[in-house]
Write a protein that holds these residues in place. Structure first.
Motif, PDB file in Angstrom:
ATOM      1  N   GLN A   7      40.194  43.749  40.092  1.00 50.00           N
ATOM      2  CA  GLN A   7      38.926  43.341  39.498  1.00 50.00           C
ATOM      3  C   GLN A   7      37.863  44.414  39.733  1.00 50.00           C
ATOM      4  OE1 GLN A   7      40.891  41.649  41.725  1.00 50.00           O
ATOM      5  NE2 GLN A   7      40.328  39.473  41.759  1.00 50.00           N
ATOM      6  N   GLU A  60      34.739  44.270  40.154  1.00 51.00           N
ATOM      7  CA  GLU A  60      33.756  43.969  41.189  1.00 51.00           C
ATOM      8  C   GLU A  60      34.283  44.266  42.593  1.00 51.00           C
ATOM      9  OE1 GLU A  60      35.663  39.942  40.011  1.00 51.00           O
ATOM     10  OE2 GLU A  60      35.055  41.831  39.044  1.00 51.00           O
ATOM     11  N   ALA A 117      34.258  48.145  43.022  1.00 47.63           N
ATOM     12  CA  ALA A 117      32.883  48.635  43.175  1.00 47.63           C
ATOM     13  C   ALA A 117      32.318  48.396  44.571  1.00 47.63           C
ATOM     14  CB  ALA A 117      31.978  47.962  42.138  1.00 47.63           C
TER      15      ALA A 117
END
Length: 247
Positions: free
Chosen positions: A110, A112, A115
């Motif tokens: 994913q 997110e 990051a």
């Protein structure tokens, strides 16, 4: 299945490089991993939250339904981390007799999670360990978030058996165990009789493996209570020089 758990023979942080060089593997306790990265519990919990959203592995040739996973690739060069274009996971048959030779396209990690600042720190820190072992150079990293569960009554973390991965370094982070028994890690000399066995239970403890020198496997897991679902979460990272396998 035995419920005995052999404790992992952890080494201190200042002994990590020497352990890898002398015996081909090193075990680091969770508290030392947090100092090493560095990362606090909240950062690591935020990363581990992604394991609740792993798709089922559609490529299991043994017909099982016990593995959920994702797969993403990165290039780590010193403190630089670049995500590579999404690609299939491929291994030759000589390293994976069960799933070798297959182009297995899994869902990527994913965005997110990738990051999160802790993710880049984690990749670069393991990169420093493999640089100490093999020399400073760019590393081609494949990241495998795994959840092995007891949907089938038994879950197999390494259905291919004892193996090497065809890379330079393998990092296995134990993220968590939920109501399971088994899952014993076994590390053997690739060209000799010696080996060790131990059970990783501590969240965010770490096993580093010199893939040229040792083979490894993890025994199946079973539920602590029959009929209740259990699982074992790990993050497996492989570091390879020169390019990704299959290029």
């Amino acid at each position: 299945m035995t419920t005995s758990a052999f404790p992992p023979p952890c080494v201190p942080l200042d002994g990590l490089d020497a352990a890898l060089q002398s015996q081909g593997f090193a075990l680091i306790a969770a508290a030392d991993v947090r100092r090493w990265l560095p990362a606090d519990v909240a950062e690591l919990d935020a990363l581990h939250a992604g394991w609740d959203h792993l798709p089922a592995d559609a490529f299991l040739k043994d017909g099982g339904h016990y593995r959920r996973r994702r797969h993403s690739c990165f290039v780590v060069d010193g403190q630089s981390v670049q995500q590579a274009p999404h690609r299939a996971h491929w291994q030759p048959l000589e390293y994976n007799a069960l799933h070798g030779g297959m182009q297995r396209m899994f869902e990527p990690m994913q965005p997110e999670l990738v990051a999160l600042p802790v993710w880049s720190r984690l990749l670069t820190r393991v990169g420093e360990a493999v640089c100490a072992l093999r020399g400073t150079q760019p590393w081609f990293v494949e990241a495998h978030p795994f959840r092995i569960d007891t949907t089938d009554g038994i879950g197999r973390p390494t259905p291919e058996g004892a193996h090497r991965d065809g890379v330079d370094l393998v990092a296995v982070f134990m993220l968590g165990r939920h109501r399971v028994k088994g899952g014993e890690s076994r590390v053997f000399e690739a060209d000799g009789p010696s080996g060790q066995r131990f059970t990783l239970t501590e969240p965010w403890s770490l096993l580093l493996l010199d893939d040229a020198r040792v083979i490894h496997e993890t025994t199946p897991i079973q539920p602590l209570v029959n009929g209740e679902l259990g699982w074992r979460d790990t993050l497996v990272l492989t570091y390879r020089s020169g390019g990704f396998q299959g290029e």
